[in-house]
Motif scaffolding. Sequence first.
Motif, PDB file in Angstrom:
ATOM      1  N   PRO A 206      49.010   5.298 -87.483  1.00 45.88           N
ATOM      2  CA  PRO A 206      49.114   4.634 -86.172  1.00 45.88           C
ATOM      3  C   PRO A 206      49.067   5.606 -84.997  1.00 45.88           C
ATOM      4  CG  PRO A 206      50.874   3.898 -87.621  1.00 45.88           C
ATOM      5  CD  PRO A 206      50.165   5.007 -88.309  1.00 45.88           C
ATOM      6  N   VAL A 207      49.692   6.756 -85.138  1.00 46.58           N
ATOM      7  CA  VAL A 207      49.704   7.707 -84.024  1.00 46.58           C
ATOM      8  C   VAL A 207      48.305   8.266 -83.787  1.00 46.58           C
ATOM      9  CG1 VAL A 207      50.563   9.963 -83.281  1.00 46.58           C
ATOM     10  CG2 VAL A 207      52.126   8.287 -84.227  1.00 46.58           C
ATOM     11  N   SER A 208      47.609   8.618 -84.851  1.00 47.26           N
ATOM     12  CA  SER A 208      46.246   9.148 -84.652  1.00 47.26           C
ATOM     13  C   SER A 208      45.315   8.071 -84.119  1.00 47.26           C
ATOM     14  CB  SER A 208      45.707   9.748 -85.944  1.00 47.26           C
ATOM     15  OG  SER A 208      45.534   8.757 -86.924  1.00 47.26           O
ATOM     16  N   MET A 209      45.522   6.828 -84.502  1.00 46.26           N
ATOM     17  CA  MET A 209      44.685   5.744 -83.994  1.00 46.26           C
ATOM     18  C   MET A 209      44.940   5.517 -82.503  1.00 46.26           C
ATOM     19  SD  MET A 209      44.306   1.843 -85.389  1.00 46.26           S
ATOM     20  CE  MET A 209      44.553   2.429 -87.048  1.00 46.26           C
ATOM     21  N   VAL A 210      46.196   5.448 -82.119  1.00 46.06           N
ATOM     22  CA  VAL A 210      46.534   5.224 -80.714  1.00 46.06           C
ATOM     23  C   VAL A 210      46.091   6.419 -79.869  1.00 46.06           C
ATOM     24  CG1 VAL A 210      48.466   5.004 -79.106  1.00 46.06           C
ATOM     25  CG2 VAL A 210      48.398   3.619 -81.168  1.00 46.06           C
ATOM     26  N   PHE A 211      46.334   7.627 -80.361  1.00 48.30           N
ATOM     27  CA  PHE A 211      45.922   8.810 -79.618  1.00 48.30           C
ATOM     28  C   PHE A 211      44.402   8.882 -79.518  1.00 48.30           C
ATOM     29  CE2 PHE A 211      45.069  13.378 -79.096  1.00 48.30           C
ATOM     30  CZ  PHE A 211      45.803  13.604 -77.949  1.00 48.30           C
ATOM     31  N   GLY A 212      43.699   8.517 -80.584  1.00 46.30           N
ATOM     32  CA  GLY A 212      42.242   8.511 -80.550  1.00 46.30           C
ATOM     33  C   GLY A 212      41.692   7.497 -79.569  1.00 46.30           C
TER      34      GLY A 212
ATOM     35  N   LEU B 123      28.611  14.100 -78.403  1.00 42.01           N
ATOM     36  CA  LEU B 123      29.285  12.933 -77.858  1.00 42.01           C
ATOM     37  C   LEU B 123      30.675  12.768 -78.469  1.00 42.01           C
ATOM     38  CD1 LEU B 123      28.799  10.395 -76.035  1.00 42.01           C
ATOM     39  CD2 LEU B 123      28.097   9.240 -78.123  1.00 42.01           C
ATOM     40  N   ALA B 124      30.787  13.048 -79.752  1.00 41.17           N
ATOM     41  CA  ALA B 124      32.051  12.842 -80.464  1.00 41.17           C
ATOM     42  C   ALA B 124      32.953  14.067 -80.473  1.00 41.17           C
ATOM     43  CB  ALA B 124      31.763  12.434 -81.901  1.00 41.17           C
ATOM     44  N   LEU B 125      32.445  15.214 -80.095  1.00 40.23           N
ATOM     45  CA  LEU B 125      33.190  16.464 -80.247  1.00 40.23           C
ATOM     46  C   LEU B 125      34.544  16.494 -79.541  1.00 40.23           C
ATOM     47  CD1 LEU B 125      32.676  18.961 -81.877  1.00 40.23           C
ATOM     48  CD2 LEU B 125      31.751  20.051 -79.850  1.00 40.23           C
ATOM     49  N   PRO B 126      34.684  16.050 -78.284  1.00 40.88           N
ATOM     50  CA  PRO B 126      36.022  16.101 -77.662  1.00 40.88           C
ATOM     51  C   PRO B 126      37.062  15.275 -78.418  1.00 40.88           C
ATOM     52  CG  PRO B 126      34.353  15.693 -76.002  1.00 40.88           C
ATOM     53  CD  PRO B 126      33.669  15.610 -77.325  1.00 40.88           C
ATOM     54  N   THR B 127      36.687  14.089 -78.856  1.00 42.17           N
ATOM     55  CA  THR B 127      37.630  13.238 -79.581  1.00 42.17           C
ATOM     56  C   THR B 127      37.958  13.827 -80.939  1.00 42.17           C
ATOM     57  OG1 THR B 127      36.668  11.330 -78.462  1.00 42.17           O
ATOM     58  CG2 THR B 127      38.024  10.897 -80.385  1.00 42.17           C
ATOM     59  N   VAL B 128      36.951  14.347 -81.620  1.00 40.17           N
ATOM     60  CA  VAL B 128      37.178  14.915 -82.948  1.00 40.17           C
ATOM     61  C   VAL B 128      38.105  16.129 -82.866  1.00 40.17           C
ATOM     62  CG1 VAL B 128      36.030  16.101 -84.854  1.00 40.17           C
ATOM     63  CG2 VAL B 128      35.047  14.016 -83.932  1.00 40.17           C
ATOM     64  N   ILE B 129      37.907  16.993 -81.871  1.00 44.53           N
ATOM     65  CA  ILE B 129      38.756  18.181 -81.737  1.00 44.53           C
ATOM     66  C   ILE B 129      40.181  17.783 -81.366  1.00 44.53           C
ATOM     67  CG2 ILE B 129      39.152  20.224 -80.310  1.00 44.53           C
ATOM     68  CD1 ILE B 129      36.159  20.710 -80.387  1.00 44.53           C
TER      69      ILE B 129
ATOM     70  N   ALA C 299      40.119   7.849 -72.087  1.00 47.24           N
ATOM     71  CA  ALA C 299      40.102   8.906 -71.077  1.00 47.24           C
ATOM     72  C   ALA C 299      38.711   9.508 -70.908  1.00 47.24           C
ATOM     73  CB  ALA C 299      41.106  10.001 -71.448  1.00 47.24           C
ATOM     74  N   SER C 300      37.919   9.493 -71.954  1.00 44.97           N
ATOM     75  CA  SER C 300      36.579  10.078 -71.849  1.00 44.97           C
ATOM     76  C   SER C 300      35.526   9.080 -71.376  1.00 44.97           C
ATOM     77  CB  SER C 300      36.161  10.675 -73.187  1.00 44.97           C
ATOM     78  OG  SER C 300      36.014   9.660 -74.152  1.00 44.97           O
TER      79      SER C 300
ATOM     80  N   MET D 132      35.978   7.579 -87.542  1.00 53.09           N
ATOM     81  CA  MET D 132      36.437   8.115 -88.822  1.00 53.09           C
ATOM     82  C   MET D 132      37.582   9.096 -88.622  1.00 53.09           C
ATOM     83  SD  MET D 132      34.944   6.633 -91.171  1.00 53.09           S
ATOM     84  CE  MET D 132      33.580   5.549 -91.368  1.00 53.09           C
ATOM     85  N   GLN D 133      37.569   9.831 -87.533  1.00 55.90           N
ATOM     86  CA  GLN D 133      38.651  10.778 -87.277  1.00 55.90           C
ATOM     87  C   GLN D 133      39.937  10.090 -86.860  1.00 55.90           C
ATOM     88  OE1 GLN D 133      39.015  14.104 -87.654  1.00 55.90           O
ATOM     89  NE2 GLN D 133      37.091  13.951 -88.768  1.00 55.90           N
ATOM     90  N   MET D 134      39.820   8.921 -86.207  1.00 52.83           N
ATOM     91  CA  MET D 134      41.035   8.255 -85.742  1.00 52.83           C
ATOM     92  C   MET D 134      41.476   7.135 -86.675  1.00 52.83           C
ATOM     93  SD  MET D 134      39.882   5.962 -82.488  1.00 52.83           S
ATOM     94  CE  MET D 134      38.981   7.167 -81.605  1.00 52.83           C
ATOM     95  N   SER D 135      41.060   7.183 -87.918  1.00 51.98           N
ATOM     96  CA  SER D 135      41.476   6.244 -88.959  1.00 51.98           C
ATOM     97  C   SER D 135      41.021   4.820 -88.682  1.00 51.98           C
ATOM     98  CB  SER D 135      42.993   6.266 -89.136  1.00 51.98           C
ATOM     99  OG  SER D 135      43.438   7.567 -89.399  1.00 51.98           O
ATOM    100  N   LEU D 136      39.935   4.654 -87.959  1.00 56.31           N
ATOM    101  CA  LEU D 136      39.377   3.331 -87.746  1.00 56.31           C
ATOM    102  C   LEU D 136      38.232   3.046 -88.704  1.00 56.31           C
ATOM    103  CD1 LEU D 136      39.293   2.798 -83.890  1.00 56.31           C
ATOM    104  CD2 LEU D 136      40.583   1.527 -85.568  1.00 56.31           C
TER     105      LEU D 136
END
Length: 181
Positions: A142-148, A109-115, A154-155, A32-36
């Motif tokens: 697109p940028v938030s999706m790719v970065f997410g 579990l989701a905290l690093p990605t959400v932050i 990475a995690s 939800m945070q990365m627009s998926l």
Amino acid sequence: LIAQELLIGLGLGFAMQLFYQVFVMGAQLMAMQMSLGFASMVDPANGISVTVLAQYFTVLLTLVFLASNGHLAMLEVLLESFRYLPAGPEPSWTLVSAASWLFLSGLLLALPTVIALLVVNLGFGVMTRAAPQLNVFSLGFPVSMVFGLFIVWASMREFMPRFDMLSAQAFALMRQLAGVP
């Protein structure tokens, strides 16, 4: 006696379902945070619509669970539950307190990605204030999706330690429900 054993079996299954739902809930928060959130599919196990990232985590979790002989450990706990009987109404309180474990573990579990995605979205907010003529929606999704997805990739090296910790907690919960010392 049959009803008691049936309740113990249902409690053990519920404890393992909580273990799976930790990863699904964490993946839902990340997606939800990365627009998926728009990309969802039907989960055949639950019959509901979940994000693609949550489905990926479910498949990955199932494969790792089977590869690490989690199904054999579940059968061992089930067999030990026939030797020991839980005393009183304690298993129901254990299940109620396990619900808080589900939400806490999913959030951790989701905290690093959400932050990380919050920082990206704050950057887009600053960029919008600095250049209002820039269309943030066409660039932001697109940028938030790719970065997410990069942050999730990475995690992934931390997936196995989290899996080990959460599966140990889930099996401890199952042992507690079964009355096994």
